[in-house]
Design a protein around this motif. Sequence first.
Motif, mmCIF file in Angstrom:
data_model
loop_
_atom_site.group_PDB
_atom_site.id
_atom_site.type_symbol
_atom_site.label_atom_id
_atom_site.label_comp_id
_atom_site.label_asym_id
_atom_site.label_seq_id
_atom_site.Cartn_x
_atom_site.Cartn_y
_atom_site.Cartn_z
ATOM 1 N N GLN A 1 0.446 -1.233 0.278
ATOM 2 C CA GLN A 1 -0.081 -0.318 0.050
ATOM 3 C C GLN A 1 0.868 1.390 0.003
ATOM 4 O OE1 GLN A 1 -2.825 0.512 3.337
ATOM 5 N NE2 GLN A 1 -3.894 2.103 2.317
ATOM 6 N N LEU A 2 1.791 1.250 0.741
ATOM 7 C CA LEU A 2 2.912 2.843 0.579
ATOM 8 C C LEU A 2 3.387 2.632 -0.621
ATOM 9 C CD1 LEU A 2 4.357 1.822 3.855
ATOM 10 C CD2 LEU A 2 3.129 3.746 3.752
ATOM 11 N N ILE A 3 3.571 1.992 -1.403
ATOM 12 C CA ILE A 3 4.512 1.798 -2.702
ATOM 13 C C ILE A 3 3.893 2.055 -3.147
ATOM 14 C CG2 ILE A 3 5.299 0.449 -4.485
ATOM 15 C CD1 ILE A 3 6.378 -0.871 -2.053
ATOM 16 N N ARG A 4 2.193 2.175 -3.491
ATOM 17 C CA ARG A 4 1.129 2.362 -4.194
ATOM 18 C C ARG A 4 0.784 3.695 -4.545
ATOM 19 N NH1 ARG A 4 -1.591 -2.624 -2.152
ATOM 20 N NH2 ARG A 4 -0.847 -4.403 -4.178
ATOM 21 N N GLU A 5 0.283 4.319 -3.315
ATOM 22 C CA GLU A 5 0.728 5.653 -2.747
ATOM 23 C C GLU A 5 1.011 6.626 -2.628
ATOM 24 O OE1 GLU A 5 -1.442 5.270 1.551
ATOM 25 O OE2 GLU A 5 -3.021 4.556 0.347
ATOM 26 N N SER A 6 2.352 6.011 -2.344
ATOM 27 C CA SER A 6 3.557 7.284 -2.437
ATOM 28 C C SER A 6 5.291 6.605 -3.316
ATOM 29 C CB SER A 6 4.053 7.632 -1.519
ATOM 30 O OG SER A 6 2.661 8.171 -0.515
ATOM 31 N N GLY A 7 5.138 5.925 -4.008
ATOM 32 C CA GLY A 7 5.773 5.293 -5.061
ATOM 33 C C GLY A 7 7.364 4.496 -3.917
ATOM 34 N N PRO A 8 8.366 4.389 -4.597
ATOM 35 C CA PRO A 8 9.598 3.631 -3.677
ATOM 36 C C PRO A 8 10.147 3.797 -2.215
ATOM 37 C CG PRO A 8 9.978 4.173 -6.201
ATOM 38 C CD PRO A 8 8.830 4.830 -5.579
ATOM 39 N N ILE A 9 10.010 2.807 -1.264
ATOM 40 C CA ILE A 9 9.966 2.620 0.195
ATOM 41 C C ILE A 9 11.785 2.266 0.062
ATOM 42 C CG2 ILE A 9 7.541 1.842 1.014
ATOM 43 C CD1 ILE A 9 8.540 -0.410 1.233
ATOM 44 N N THR A 10 11.856 3.335 1.580
ATOM 45 C CA THR A 10 13.475 3.316 2.250
ATOM 46 C C THR A 10 12.673 2.826 3.509
ATOM 47 O OG1 THR A 10 13.145 4.961 3.102
ATOM 48 C CG2 THR A 10 14.133 4.955 0.416
ATOM 49 N N VAL A 11 14.187 2.090 4.119
ATOM 50 C CA VAL A 11 14.520 1.203 5.504
ATOM 51 C C VAL A 11 14.075 2.338 6.522
ATOM 52 C CG1 VAL A 11 15.638 0.590 6.885
ATOM 53 C CG2 VAL A 11 15.988 -0.390 4.658
ATOM 54 N N ALA A 12 14.168 3.279 6.272
ATOM 55 C CA ALA A 12 13.810 4.458 6.730
ATOM 56 C C ALA A 12 11.802 4.533 7.417
ATOM 57 C CB ALA A 12 14.166 6.285 6.826
ATOM 58 N N ARG A 13 11.717 4.829 5.848
ATOM 59 C CA ARG A 13 10.728 5.006 5.661
ATOM 60 C C ARG A 13 9.714 3.527 5.823
ATOM 61 N NH1 ARG A 13 6.504 5.249 0.438
ATOM 62 N NH2 ARG A 13 4.503 6.057 0.982
ATOM 63 N N VAL A 14 9.766 2.232 6.088
ATOM 64 C CA VAL A 14 9.569 1.349 6.418
ATOM 65 C C VAL A 14 9.302 1.642 8.435
ATOM 66 C CG1 VAL A 14 9.493 -1.063 6.974
ATOM 67 C CG2 VAL A 14 9.340 0.371 5.038
ATOM 68 N N ARG A 15 10.314 2.005 8.992
ATOM 69 C CA ARG A 15 11.090 2.094 10.522
ATOM 70 C C ARG A 15 10.012 3.038 10.663
ATOM 71 N NH1 ARG A 15 15.865 5.255 10.887
ATOM 72 N NH2 ARG A 15 13.941 7.192 9.995
ATOM 73 N N ASP A 16 9.574 4.165 9.939
ATOM 74 C CA ASP A 16 8.674 4.869 10.446
ATOM 75 C C ASP A 16 7.177 4.705 10.438
ATOM 76 O OD1 ASP A 16 11.085 6.754 11.231
ATOM 77 O OD2 ASP A 16 10.509 7.622 9.064
ATOM 78 N N ALA A 17 7.018 3.390 9.715
ATOM 79 C CA ALA A 17 5.597 3.631 8.935
ATOM 80 C C ALA A 17 5.210 2.639 9.821
ATOM 81 C CB ALA A 17 5.109 3.181 7.780
ATOM 82 N N PHE A 18 6.049 1.181 10.822
ATOM 83 C CA PHE A 18 6.143 0.976 11.408
ATOM 84 C C PHE A 18 6.067 0.980 12.529
ATOM 85 C CE2 PHE A 18 5.906 -1.879 7.148
ATOM 86 C CZ PHE A 18 4.692 -3.070 7.512
#
Length: 629
Positions: free
Chosen positions: A582-599
């Motif tokens: 869902q994160l990739i579909r909504e906002s494009g490529p994800i990074t380790v930092a983005r996943v860390r913050d999202a979860f």
Amino acid sequence: MRVVGTAGHVDHGKSTLIRALTGIDPDRLQEEKDRGMTIDLGFAWLRLPSGQEVSIVDVPGHERFIKNMLAGVGGIDIALLVVAADEGVMPQTREHLAILDLLGIRAGAVAITKRDLVDEEWLGLVQAETEEVLADTTLAKVPILPVSSTTGEGLAELVAELDRQLSVERQRRQTGWPRLPVDRVFTMSGFGTVVTGTLIDGELRIGQEAELVPSGRHARIRGLQSHRKKVEAAPAGTRVAVNLSGIATEDIERGEVLTAPGWLKPTRVLDVRLRVVADAPRPLPHNAHVTFHTGATEALGRVGLLDSDELKPGDSGVAQIRLDRPLAAIKGDLFVVRLPSPNITIGGGTIVDEHPKRHRRIQDRILAQIAVLEQGDPGEVLVYTLQGREPTDLGELAKRTASTVGEVRELVRGLVDRGNIIALDGSDALVSNTLLMSAQGWQRIEATAQTTLGSYHGQHPLRRGMPREELRSRLGIDARAFARVERELVAHGVAAGDGPFVRLPSFSVELSPEDERRAEQLVEELAVAGSSPPGRAELVGRFEVSDELIDVLVDRGRLVEVGQELVYERGTYEGIVERNRQLIRESGPITVARVRDAFGTSRKYALAILEHLDNAKVTRRVGDERVLA
């Protein structure tokens, strides 16, 4: 092409007779010419009245050079025993005759030389004495012909007799593999390294790759000559000179065997049938030291008698000979053994197994096995050869039995039909890479596999099965053959494959009530922990569960393994996967930092999740970012 070999006491006129018959002086060394005595092997050839050519190997008669004599007589077809009329039978006459007898030479003639030096009465006595000495040997009743190399008397009759005997074709064993025991090594100007010998098996051709055994050095056959004539190919039974490229003379020793690469394996242990000569001065005891001679080679050895404590003169028995250095030999080769002190020929016989295991003495089972190899029909020998060995293909079996692949295939086909041999791929084609085992050997593998897996399940009841590589190691089967062995075990209902594991078909993991309770508690704890669960080591300590129980829950799908140390509850894991998509579909490529913050977790967990999703083909890494795969 056939080969005649001389034999007889020193100074009885062997070399002189060869010169008279052929016009060739077999004494090639200057020392021999100076001393008037043959020291090493000499060679000549003769065209017979029938038109066929015969090679002649002239051997030294002095007792000090008996090892040179032994290097030359191994490949002969006919023996020419020489006895001087003025001296009669002498010690080396008897020893050379004993050697010919041990080597099974049955064709030949006796030349009573120096006929012109004695009268008829004396000649008659020498002939009678010679007949008596021959009586109990393989050369009993061969013709005895008086000759004179000086006057020429009797030479025509001797040549006619050789021609007659050589017109009878000798039935040589044909393995399909070339074997040339090297009896000379020298350098020829303009050509390089040359080796000579009698080709006792197979065929050699120009351009052929060759191997010297036991050294293992390789060379290419640059040229072939027989009787100083160039030939394209040399068949078995030919005296041949081989010009080798890619190897120096100092890298070759007399006694090595020139052959095709890869099939002839050197050995230092031999099972043999050993016979002590009838006129031996004493019995041969167990553990006696001897010199061992076969082909053109010599080695020191120790004789271990397997069925007695000693062999008396004239007796035979089964022995295992352990050598001080490796040599090349195959089943069926003949050999001679001599005592080092006093230096005499004590016996000889036949090689029964060239690669045996070490045996205990006086064991009925061992003696029965050796009897099969020695006396059994080809099918029995083939089955025995497979027993106690890993699965073997047709090509390797042909090498081990010194047979052709075609011969082995025909024997194996009948033995498979009768159930004596198992073809592991279940095919009737019996191609060269078909793996074979004796039925007894296969039964042993089945029993060992059942016992091993049963024991493993008892020790590890919560594991799906034994790791495939561990079972292979326990069965002692190489990696090349194990895949087919496993398929046969599965086909016979002995084992079942389960991913990277092998188990008994009847086995399944069953949890005890206490294990079920702990499993439920663990799953509930992981569901609460969300995206930051405790690692495996912490789970094992906190909930008093084993790694095996965690693996059971992974196998049942209730937990998902993410990396080596993390497991997630199934619902939590599926939520993590969907959230990343869902994160990739909504906002494009994800990074380790983005996943860390999202979860709301740490970098350690975020990195483990993303690497797992990459491996699972959910995401694909592009630089430091992930996109949907």
